[in-house]
Each structure stands twice: as structure tokens, then as C-alpha cells.
Design a protein around this motif. Structure first.
Motif, PDB file in Angstrom:
ATOM      1  N   GLY A  25       0.769  -1.165   0.037  1.00 20.54           N
ATOM      2  CA  GLY A  25       0.136  -0.223  -0.088  1.00 20.54           C
ATOM      3  C   GLY A  25       0.942   1.270   0.107  1.00 20.54           C
ATOM      4  O   GLY A  25       1.941   1.378  -0.644  1.00 20.54           O
ATOM      5  N   ALA A  26       0.544   2.313   0.611  1.00 18.72           N
ATOM      6  CA  ALA A  26       1.143   3.467   0.889  1.00 18.72           C
ATOM      7  C   ALA A  26       0.756   4.181   2.152  1.00 18.72           C
ATOM      8  O   ALA A  26      -0.322   3.818   2.667  1.00 18.72           O
ATOM      9  CB  ALA A  26       0.695   4.464  -0.231  1.00 18.72           C
ATOM     10  N   ASP A  27       1.659   4.946   2.906  1.00 21.13           N
ATOM     11  CA  ASP A  27       1.677   5.576   3.945  1.00 21.13           C
ATOM     12  C   ASP A  27       0.952   6.947   3.877  1.00 21.13           C
ATOM     13  O   ASP A  27       1.491   7.403   3.011  1.00 21.13           O
ATOM     14  CB  ASP A  27       2.832   5.760   4.713  1.00 21.13           C
ATOM     15  N   LEU A  28       0.104   7.031   4.696  1.00 20.84           N
ATOM     16  CA  LEU A  28      -0.510   8.553   4.619  1.00 20.84           C
ATOM     17  C   LEU A  28       0.286   9.487   5.781  1.00 20.84           C
ATOM     18  O   LEU A  28       0.433   9.105   6.856  1.00 20.84           O
ATOM     19  CB  LEU A  28      -1.991   8.498   5.032  1.00 20.84           C
ATOM     20  N   THR A  29       0.059  10.859   5.349  1.00 24.51           N
ATOM     21  CA  THR A  29       0.801  11.820   6.254  1.00 24.51           C
ATOM     22  C   THR A  29      -0.115  12.875   6.861  1.00 24.51           C
ATOM     23  O   THR A  29      -1.183  13.124   6.413  1.00 24.51           O
ATOM     24  CB  THR A  29       1.977  12.456   5.578  1.00 24.51           C
ATOM     25  N   VAL A  30       0.288  13.474   8.064  1.00 22.56           N
ATOM     26  CA  VAL A  30      -0.410  14.251   8.675  1.00 22.56           C
ATOM     27  C   VAL A  30      -0.075  15.709   8.202  1.00 22.56           C
ATOM     28  O   VAL A  30       0.740  16.255   8.217  1.00 22.56           O
ATOM     29  CB  VAL A  30      -0.116  14.229  10.322  1.00 22.56           C
ATOM     30  N   ASP A  31      -1.459  16.137   7.809  1.00 24.74           N
ATOM     31  CA  ASP A  31      -1.478  17.751   7.651  1.00 24.74           C
ATOM     32  C   ASP A  31      -1.852  18.625   8.785  1.00 24.74           C
ATOM     33  O   ASP A  31      -1.266  19.757   8.805  1.00 24.74           O
ATOM     34  CB  ASP A  31      -2.278  18.030   6.293  1.00 24.74           C
ATOM     35  N   GLU A  32      -3.012  18.314   9.327  1.00 31.92           N
ATOM     36  CA  GLU A  32      -3.616  19.277  10.384  1.00 31.92           C
ATOM     37  C   GLU A  32      -3.962  18.244  11.429  1.00 31.92           C
ATOM     38  O   GLU A  32      -4.355  17.187  11.460  1.00 31.92           O
ATOM     39  CB  GLU A  32      -4.680  19.779   9.917  1.00 31.92           C
ATOM     40  N   VAL A  33      -3.772  19.122  12.797  1.00 26.82           N
ATOM     41  CA  VAL A  33      -4.267  18.156  13.726  1.00 26.82           C
ATOM     42  C   VAL A  33      -5.493  19.154  14.762  1.00 26.82           C
ATOM     43  O   VAL A  33      -4.908  20.431  14.687  1.00 26.82           O
ATOM     44  CB  VAL A  33      -3.268  17.895  14.837  1.00 26.82           C
ATOM     45  N   PHE A  34      -6.525  18.643  14.976  1.00 26.54           N
ATOM     46  CA  PHE A  34      -7.443  19.374  15.975  1.00 26.54           C
ATOM     47  C   PHE A  34      -7.911  18.536  17.098  1.00 26.54           C
ATOM     48  O   PHE A  34      -7.847  17.246  17.036  1.00 26.54           O
ATOM     49  CB  PHE A  34      -9.064  19.311  14.975  1.00 26.54           C
ATOM     50  N   ARG A  35      -8.253  19.408  18.142  1.00 25.34           N
ATOM     51  CA  ARG A  35      -8.557  18.905  19.584  1.00 25.34           C
ATOM     52  C   ARG A  35      -9.804  18.716  19.464  1.00 25.34           C
ATOM     53  O   ARG A  35     -10.441  19.796  19.091  1.00 25.34           O
ATOM     54  CB  ARG A  35      -7.800  19.815  20.496  1.00 25.34           C
ATOM     55  N   VAL A  36     -10.471  17.875  19.980  1.00 18.13           N
ATOM     56  CA  VAL A  36     -11.850  17.550  20.066  1.00 18.13           C
ATOM     57  C   VAL A  36     -12.283  18.362  21.435  1.00 18.13           C
ATOM     58  O   VAL A  36     -11.603  17.870  22.418  1.00 18.13           O
ATOM     59  CB  VAL A  36     -12.406  16.122  20.054  1.00 18.13           C
ATOM     60  N   THR A  37     -13.225  19.524  21.331  1.00 17.70           N
ATOM     61  CA  THR A  37     -13.361  20.136  22.537  1.00 17.70           C
ATOM     62  C   THR A  37     -14.668  19.974  23.258  1.00 17.70           C
ATOM     63  O   THR A  37     -15.056  20.373  24.055  1.00 17.70           O
ATOM     64  CB  THR A  37     -13.181  21.679  22.202  1.00 17.70           C
ATOM     65  N   CYS A 138       4.256  13.726   9.261  1.00 18.97           N
ATOM     66  CA  CYS A 138       4.773  12.421  10.027  1.00 18.97           C
ATOM     67  C   CYS A 138       3.852  11.438   9.163  1.00 18.97           C
ATOM     68  O   CYS A 138       2.448  11.517   8.689  1.00 18.97           O
ATOM     69  CB  CYS A 138       4.962  12.429  11.325  1.00 18.97           C
ATOM     70  N   ARG A 139       4.216  10.139   8.937  1.00 19.73           N
ATOM     71  CA  ARG A 139       3.453   8.992   8.338  1.00 19.73           C
ATOM     72  C   ARG A 139       2.864   8.249   9.682  1.00 19.73           C
ATOM     73  O   ARG A 139       3.561   7.942  10.557  1.00 19.73           O
ATOM     74  CB  ARG A 139       4.407   8.222   7.588  1.00 19.73           C
ATOM     75  N   ILE A 140       1.418   8.184   9.661  1.00 18.88           N
ATOM     76  CA  ILE A 140       1.034   7.605  10.822  1.00 18.88           C
ATOM     77  C   ILE A 140      -0.011   6.370  10.217  1.00 18.88           C
ATOM     78  O   ILE A 140      -0.475   5.764  11.099  1.00 18.88           O
ATOM     79  CB  ILE A 140      -0.158   8.502  11.666  1.00 18.88           C
ATOM     80  N   SER A 141      -0.453   6.342   9.248  1.00 24.55           N
ATOM     81  CA  SER A 141      -1.429   5.373   8.672  1.00 24.55           C
ATOM     82  C   SER A 141      -1.001   4.557   7.412  1.00 24.55           C
ATOM     83  O   SER A 141      -0.163   5.271   6.524  1.00 24.55           O
ATOM     84  CB  SER A 141      -2.444   6.028   8.398  1.00 24.55           C
TER      85      SER A 141
END
Length: 149
Positions: A25-37, A138-141
Motif C-alpha cells: 500500500g502507501a503511508d498517509l501523512t498528517v497535514d493538520e491536527v484538531f483537538r476535540v473540545t 509524519c506518516r501515521i497510517s
């Protein structure tokens, strides 16, 4: 179901294909992070659905000359938005799984099966008691795309 050999043609927004390609497959990378509030809301019919409120987190650079910053995540629930999107259909579904190193770094996400394109592509991320630091891109998935006969 069989794996798709040319997965690259089904992914938009690839950061660096040579690094992201994987044997299955392929690894997916993080573009943005959101905190659930706060809480979201679900009902049987969907007319009272409400997304959980979220706050966009900005990455911070350890040094002003650094090219990329870090998200320093405490224990909790977050939503990550990937750089990539996948072209998925009912006959060409994709499976997203967490990379082992994400687990070893103290975070996790569910395994998801996609049978339609989602833009933007996002995932709920759970961070354990020790916290977890994510560097931009970073690659997380890992994604695997299949075809059904």
C-alpha cells in the motif's frame, strides 16, 4: 478481493512517493491536527446530527530555522487531517490501518474501510497517558486499496 497494483494513481496529495510507498500500500501523512473540545451528537434518522466541536492546533518549531514543526499532544482525543485523499468506490474500497510506530509512540486510531472518496480525509486519533509528539507530514497510517470482482 485483490490488492490494486498501481495504488499511486488513486492517491492525491502525496508528499514524497518514494518514502510513502509500501509493499502492500502507501503511508498517509498528517497535514493538520484538531483537538476535540466537546460532544458531537447522533440520532437515529440523522436530522439531529452535529459534529463534535474542534480546535485547530498549530505546530511549533523547536528552532525558528526548522523547516517543520511539531504537535505536542497530551492524552486525549484528536482529529488528524491527512495531506492525501483517496479515490475510493464501492467496487474499489480502501482500508486504513495505524502504522506500528504510531502505536509504539503512544497513540492509536481505528481501522477504517472507505468505499467512497472523502475530502478532506480525516481520522480520530487517541493519545495515551504519556502523550505523543507528531512532526508535520509524519506518516501515521497505511492504506491498502482493493478491487472486488
Amino acid at each position: 478481493m485483490q490488492r490494486i497494483a498501481d495504488i499511486q494513481s488513486l492517491i492525491d496529495g502525496i508528499v514524497h512517493w518514494e518514502t510513502q510507498q509500501a509493499p502492500n500500500g502507501a503511508d498517509l501523512t498528517v497535514d493538520e491536527v484538531f483537538r476535540v473540545t466537546g460532544p458531537g451528537q447522533l440520532d437515529f434518522g440523522g436530522s439531529e446530527f452535529a459534529e463534535a466541536p474542534r480546535e485547530r492546533l498549530a505546530p511549533t518549531k523547536a528552532d525558528p530555522d526548522d523547516s517543520y514543526g511539531w504537535w505536542r499532544l497530551d492524552e486525549g482525543t484528536y482529529i488528524v487531517r491527512y495531506n492525501e485523499t483517496l479515490k475510493c468506490t464501492e467496487h474499489q474500497p480502501a482500508r486504513l490501518t495505524p502504522l506500528r510506530r504510531l502505536l509504539l509512540a503512544g497513540a492509536d486510531h481505528a481501522i477504517r474501510v472507505l468505499n467512497e472518496t472523502e475530502r478532506p480525509l480525516e481520522m480520530l486519533l487517541r493519545v495515551g497517558a504519556g502523550g505523543c509528539d507528531l512532526k508535520e507530514n509524519c506518516r501515521i497510517s497505511r492504506v491498502e486499496v482493493f478491487t472486488s470482482a
